[in-house]
Design a protein around this motif. Structure first.
Motif, PDB file in Angstrom:
ATOM      1  N   PHE A   1       0.722  -0.902   0.464  1.00 38.28           N
ATOM      2  CA  PHE A   1      -0.336   0.079  -0.233  1.00 38.28           C
ATOM      3  C   PHE A   1       0.787   1.045   0.041  1.00 38.28           C
ATOM      4  CE2 PHE A   1      -3.990  -1.961   1.269  1.00 38.28           C
ATOM      5  CZ  PHE A   1      -4.954  -1.154   0.447  1.00 38.28           C
ATOM      6  N   SER A   2       1.854   1.021   1.265  1.00 36.63           N
ATOM      7  CA  SER A   2       2.910   2.276   0.942  1.00 36.63           C
ATOM      8  C   SER A   2       3.496   2.573  -0.786  1.00 36.63           C
ATOM      9  CB  SER A   2       3.957   2.433   2.210  1.00 36.63           C
ATOM     10  OG  SER A   2       3.575   1.521   3.181  1.00 36.63           O
TER      11      SER A   2
ATOM     12  N   VAL B   1      -1.827  -2.360  -6.045  1.00 34.42           N
ATOM     13  CA  VAL B   1      -2.899  -2.651  -5.373  1.00 34.42           C
ATOM     14  C   VAL B   1      -4.005  -4.064  -5.385  1.00 34.42           C
ATOM     15  CG1 VAL B   1      -5.165  -1.788  -3.704  1.00 34.42           C
ATOM     16  CG2 VAL B   1      -2.969  -0.408  -4.524  1.00 34.42           C
TER      17      VAL B   1
ATOM     18  N   VAL C   1      -2.037  -6.844  -3.750  1.00 29.93           N
ATOM     19  CA  VAL C   1      -3.254  -7.286  -2.315  1.00 29.93           C
ATOM     20  C   VAL C   1      -3.875  -7.928  -2.638  1.00 29.93           C
ATOM     21  CG1 VAL C   1      -4.263  -5.841  -0.329  1.00 29.93           C
ATOM     22  CG2 VAL C   1      -2.134  -4.571  -1.985  1.00 29.93           C
TER      23      VAL C   1
END
Lengths: 202, 485
Positions: free
Chosen positions: A40-41, A59, A63
């Protein structure tokens, strides 16, 4: 400007910190969760760079798919992580040495960096100024790089075929419900009426 | 808007890929009944691809044409070697059919994977860009990893597949790293752009040289040249025999062509820088291929070392870096194709009491039990050793001549010496077959396809001397286009 700089440092610090936590957390599930935070960062950093599309892809793909897959693997496989972790500190000096050498090589390489004469002119795709990020990527991907794009698709197809070829098994002995056979079953096939006369049984 | 690119030059590759996908669907729906039909259809698709490839070349001739935004090139070198690759795949499919059925590993994915791998090889041959090169290479490699592990209930085959996959991934990583270095320092991935950049023969920086070294490491792995050959014997031994035959022919031809193209076209101006690399791996491959093969008792391992040696001979032509050298390489790989397919067709006949045997000693006395098979194998062995009237001799002759003309007599002398060493183990097989006690007959029948392939290859090797014109002229014409002026 100051907001951007602050955001950059915040994202970068979180990314590095969660990266460290990935390898140092005791619980492997926590490691994966920190990995997701790192993704995310990094996505935030991409947004700061003006690469929104890459950020979204990071993402969605990393993710949404990869990290969740990791979670599945970590939770479903019975791996003794404590045992794997033993001797971790023992390897630290060697690992640090390799890292230092790599760093030195990188510095040497960038020191030798010279832009070849004529290189900027030879570049295929100049940076677009009028298009949005996603549109520019799409335009390039489906025109200049359509060949590479399609070939990459074929590579993925082969990976899929390969996974099926190497793991899929037909199980003739498994008892699955076959409705057609149930419906087609007739009384004559299975029932037999035997007249048993009294006194003659064994 | 950008106009739609011209897809016509890619038609053979697209046709091959599409027929692979159609056959995949046919196989998935028809199931186990259709394996043989799918295999024959795959053979047909390969033949049709060859026709699509050769028809324009036949009618209009081949002119160099770059298409798809510089990613793809159609030229003489491509058409020549793509045809060879198609022939290799076709013959491998033919000899694989019965074997797979007998070993109980017949599945319709086999021909489909061979088709897609062949499409990948054709794409890497026709690559005109580092991205296209890498994608084509991966397309073929990935299919080959799966093929190596195709007998998935066999430990050795699984091990071969895994080993090939891990080491292949490392090699791909090296190649990719090299490509990124070249891109980083040159600013372009296009072969034409790189060629323009290096045309003057100007000094290349350390970064570029590093990149080229890494790219050659990746390519040397794919052609299994020493010192990047470690995977070859294990993978060749473990993989199912028809897959080994396929490995030793089609991917090798494609990778050698890619080696030629990458070194001569984009990096042609840096000839002085990379010649020594090629020189060294050529000598190492010839020597290791000759000496390590002596101790082998398994015929598939022996053929693995033999193929390492042959890659060394072929690379002599590249080290020469002249039109004659390229012609030598092309003639060499064309002849090598037929020798190797023939030998592997012979190995596929080595079956006793329903089980494959792979020991060299199992060939003893073959001339009494199967005189025709022994004769064919003897022809291939003499040719692999490079004994004069057979085709294998001419393959070596042209590369050695090119080396001497290019001022590399040492390379030619080493080549001759190692082929004398190599002759020992090829001739030992002939001696076993003709002068030793018979071990008992192999199972019959061998299968019509295998017999036909044996016959075709033996005739091609034996009578090459009578009609060498088409191959020599074709290779000549191709080599001339690579070195204009």
């Amino acid at each position: 400007m100051i907001v951007q700089a602050l955001a950059f440092y915040a994202f970068a610090a979180v990314a590095i910190a969660s990266g460290v936590m990935v390898i140092s957390a005791r619980n492997p599930v926590h490691s994966v969760l920190f990995l997701i935070l790192a993704f995310f960062s990094a996505a935030g950093l991409f947004v700061l760079l003006g690469a929104e599309f890459l950020a979204m892809i990071l993402v969605i793909v990393y993710v949404g798919a990869v990290a969740v897959l990791f979670l599945f693997v970590v939770m479903m496989l019975d791996i003794n992580f404590v045992e794997l972790r033993q001797g971790f500190l023992q390897y630290l000096p060697v690992g640090a040495l390799v890292g230092l050498i790599l760093l030195a090589e990188l510095i040497l390489m960038f020191g030798a960096w010279v832009v070849a004469p004529g290189a900027p002119q030879a570049a295929v795709a100049p940076t677009p100024s009028t298009l949005s990020n996603t549109a520019a990527l799409g335009t390039l991907l489906y025109t200049h790089y359509v060949y590479a794009f399609q070939t990459a698709g074929a590579v993925l197809l082969v990976a899929m075929i390969g996974a099926i070829v190497l793991t899929h098994r037909t199980r003739p002995d498994s008892r699955r419900q076959r409705i057609a056979r149930q419906v087609a079953r007739r009384r004559e096939d299975t029932l037999e009426i035997v007249k048993v006369r009294p006194g003659e049984g064994a | 808007m950008t106009a739609a690119p011209d897809f016509l030059p890619v038609l053979p590759e697209m046709f091959l890929g599409a027929s692979g996908m159609v056959l995949l669907i046919v196989g998935a729906y028809a199931g186990a009944r259709a394996i043989r039909a799918v295999t024959w259809l795959a053979v047909l698709a390969l033949a049709a691809t060859a026709a699509i490839l050769l028809y324009p070349a036949w009618t209009a001739g081949v002119t160099r044409q770059v298409s798809l935004f510089g990613m793809f090139v159609t030229d003489g070198l491509g058409v020549f070697t793509q045809t060879l690759v198609i022939i290799g795949s076709l013959l491998s499919l033919l000899i694989a059919m019965r074997f797979n059925e007998r070993e109980g590993i017949a599945r319709f994915e086999f021909p489909v994977l061979v088709l897609i791998a062949t499409a990948g090889m054709m794409m890497m041959i026709a690559a005109n860009d580092l991205i296209a090169l890498y994608l084509g290479l991966e397309l073929q490699s990935l299919a080959l990893y799966v093929l190596a592990a195709f007998a998935r209930d066999d430990v050795r085959s699984t091990e071969a597949g895994l080993k090939y996959f891990v080491l292949g991934a490392v090699a791909s990583g090296m190649l990719l790293f090299g490509a990124s270095m070249v891109y980083g320092f040159a600013g372009t991935t296009s072969f034409d752009g790189l060629a323009k950049l290096f045309a003057g023969g100007g000094a290349a920086g350390v970064g570029l040289i590093t990149g080229i070294v890494f790219i050659s490491v990746g390519l040397a792995f794919k052609v299994s040249a020493v010192p990047f050959h470690m995977w070859t014997p294990d993978v060749y031994e473990g993989a199912p025999t028809p897959v080994t035959a396929f490995f030793s022919i089609a991917p090798k031809i494609a990778a050698l062509t890619l080696f030629l193209r990458v070194m001569l076209q984009p990096f042609g101006g840096l000839f002085g820088d990379w010649q020594q690399i090629i020189w060294a791996i050529s000598v190492a491959s010839m020597a290791w291929g000759a000496f390590a093969a002596i101790a082998q008792r398994n015929i598939k391992r022996l053929m693995a070392y033999s193929s390492i040696g042959h890659v060394g001979y072929a690379l002599i032509g590249l080290a020469a870096g002249t039109a004659a050298g390229v012609r030598g390489v092309l003639v060499y790989i064309a002849i090598y194709l037929f020798m190797n397919v023939g030998t592997f067709a012979g190995i596929l006949c080595m079956r006793r009491n329903g089980k494959m045997v792979e020991g060299i000693d199992d060939l003893a006395g073959l001339s009494r039990t199967h005189p025709a098979l022994a004769l064919a194998l003897a022809i291939f062995m003499f040719s692999l050793a490079g004994i004069p009237p057979l085709a294998g001799f001419f393959g070596k002759l042209y590369v050695f001549m090119a080396a001497i003309d290019a001022g590399l007599p040492v390379l030619a002398v080493i080549g001759v010496l190692t082929s004398v060493v190599g002759a020992y183990y090829y001739l030992r097989i002939v001696k076993l077959m003709y002068f030793d006690e018979a071990q008992g007959a192999f199972d019959r029948p061998f299968g019509g396809e295998v017999a036909a392939v044996l016959l075709v290859c033996a005739v091609a090797i034996l009578f090459f001397i009578a009609w060498p014109g088409p191959l020599l002229n074709g290779a000549d014409a191709v080599a001339a286009t690579l070195f204009p002026g």
